[in-house]
Design a protein around this motif. Sequence first.
Motif, mmCIF file in Angstrom:
data_model
loop_
_atom_site.group_PDB
_atom_site.id
_atom_site.type_symbol
_atom_site.label_atom_id
_atom_site.label_comp_id
_atom_site.label_asym_id
_atom_site.label_seq_id
_atom_site.Cartn_x
_atom_site.Cartn_y
_atom_site.Cartn_z
ATOM 1 N N ASP A 149 -96.349 -41.698 40.379
ATOM 2 C CA ASP A 149 -95.986 -41.586 41.791
ATOM 3 C C ASP A 149 -95.322 -40.235 42.037
ATOM 4 N N ARG A 150 -95.909 -39.438 42.908
ATOM 5 C CA ARG A 150 -95.377 -38.104 43.187
ATOM 6 C C ARG A 150 -93.955 -38.172 43.738
ATOM 7 N N ASP A 151 -93.701 -39.118 44.635
ATOM 8 C CA ASP A 151 -92.369 -39.224 45.236
ATOM 9 C C ASP A 151 -91.313 -39.586 44.194
ATOM 10 N N VAL A 152 -91.691 -40.428 43.240
ATOM 11 C CA VAL A 152 -90.751 -40.805 42.183
ATOM 12 C C VAL A 152 -90.400 -39.589 41.327
ATOM 13 N N ASP B 150 -87.198 -25.942 38.599
ATOM 14 C CA ASP B 150 -87.855 -24.807 39.244
ATOM 15 C C ASP B 150 -89.215 -25.203 39.805
ATOM 16 N N LEU B 151 -89.926 -26.070 39.102
ATOM 17 C CA LEU B 151 -91.216 -26.551 39.609
ATOM 18 C C LEU B 151 -91.042 -27.312 40.928
ATOM 19 N N ALA B 152 -90.029 -28.163 40.975
ATOM 20 C CA ALA B 152 -89.791 -28.927 42.198
ATOM 21 C C ALA B 152 -89.353 -28.015 43.348
ATOM 22 N N LEU B 153 -88.587 -26.983 43.024
ATOM 23 C CA LEU B 153 -88.077 -26.087 44.065
ATOM 24 C C LEU B 153 -89.198 -25.234 44.666
ATOM 25 N N HIS B 154 -90.175 -24.845 43.830
ATOM 26 C CA HIS B 154 -91.256 -23.961 44.293
ATOM 27 C C HIS B 154 -92.603 -24.674 44.280
ATOM 28 N N ARG B 155 -92.602 -25.960 44.562
ATOM 29 C CA ARG B 155 -93.844 -26.720 44.457
ATOM 30 C C ARG B 155 -94.883 -26.308 45.497
ATOM 31 N N ASP B 156 -94.451 -25.614 46.538
ATOM 32 C CA ASP B 156 -95.398 -25.167 47.559
ATOM 33 C C ASP B 156 -96.048 -23.834 47.213
ATOM 34 N N VAL B 157 -95.617 -23.212 46.130
ATOM 35 C CA VAL B 157 -96.177 -21.916 45.717
ATOM 36 C C VAL B 157 -96.918 -22.139 44.403
ATOM 37 N N ALA B 158 -98.203 -22.416 44.496
ATOM 38 C CA ALA B 158 -98.992 -22.778 43.316
ATOM 39 C C ALA B 158 -99.029 -21.680 42.250
ATOM 40 N N PRO B 159 -99.240 -20.402 42.619
ATOM 41 C CA PRO B 159 -99.265 -19.366 41.568
ATOM 42 C C PRO B 159 -97.939 -19.271 40.805
ATOM 43 N N TYR B 160 -96.836 -19.459 41.511
ATOM 44 C CA TYR B 160 -95.531 -19.411 40.830
ATOM 45 C C TYR B 160 -95.412 -20.563 39.832
ATOM 46 N N LEU C 210 -97.260 -31.940 41.645
ATOM 47 C CA LEU C 210 -96.530 -31.359 42.768
ATOM 48 C C LEU C 210 -97.330 -30.284 43.488
ATOM 49 N N CYS C 211 -98.238 -29.634 42.771
ATOM 50 C CA CYS C 211 -99.016 -28.537 43.357
ATOM 51 C C CYS C 211 -100.503 -28.839 43.205
#
Length: 207
Positions: free
Chosen positions: A58-61, A85-95, A194-195
């Motif tokens: 579950d992504r939300d979990v 860091d992955l959760a913080l920048h989950r909207d930036v796939a290359p990062y 997340l991405c």
Amino acid sequence: MNTISNILFGISNGLLVPVVLLLLALLARALYVAAGFFGEFYRRRAVLASTAFVESADRDVVVQGIADLNVAPKEPSLYLRSLADLALHRDVAPYCERLVANYEVDAAKELAASRMLVKLGPMLGLMGTLIPMGPALVGLATGDISSMAYNMQVAFATTVVGMLIAAVGVLTVQVRQRWYARELNNLEYVRQLLCPCSSSSQTPQQP
């Protein structure tokens, strides 16, 4: 020919002290690596307990679990920092992709010390074994039993120390490789969870 042999014999004997000193330095390094390994072992038990949410589909979990970690900026665990860091920048796939790749590089760097012990321990141990054998054979030929016994003692001692250093390196490398492989798989799973756009962006376009 005798002159060349004497030169080689002198060089070989001159290397004994540096080899023994390097072995002692490597032994100290091996003890340091072993202490850090056991400290990391107990720390990872707490990390695994606090990151059990990674097993969820579950992504939300997963997002909520990472948010509840409250990872400090100077957290010693690279794995926890990478998750946050992955959760913080989950909207930036290359990062996110770069973050996972950097974790793999950092994990290889952590294994470098143990791999050095695996390679240099037996090498220096063998050198420390072979160098005193020449004087030991000379002592045997001349009847100097005490000199032969001393050189044989040095040869056996360096062999044992070299193998001990290599054993510490092999043990820590094998276990840490499994640790880092599991954590890398978890990070890759979290990245794809997340991405999701990062996976689709790598799919080749159909003509």
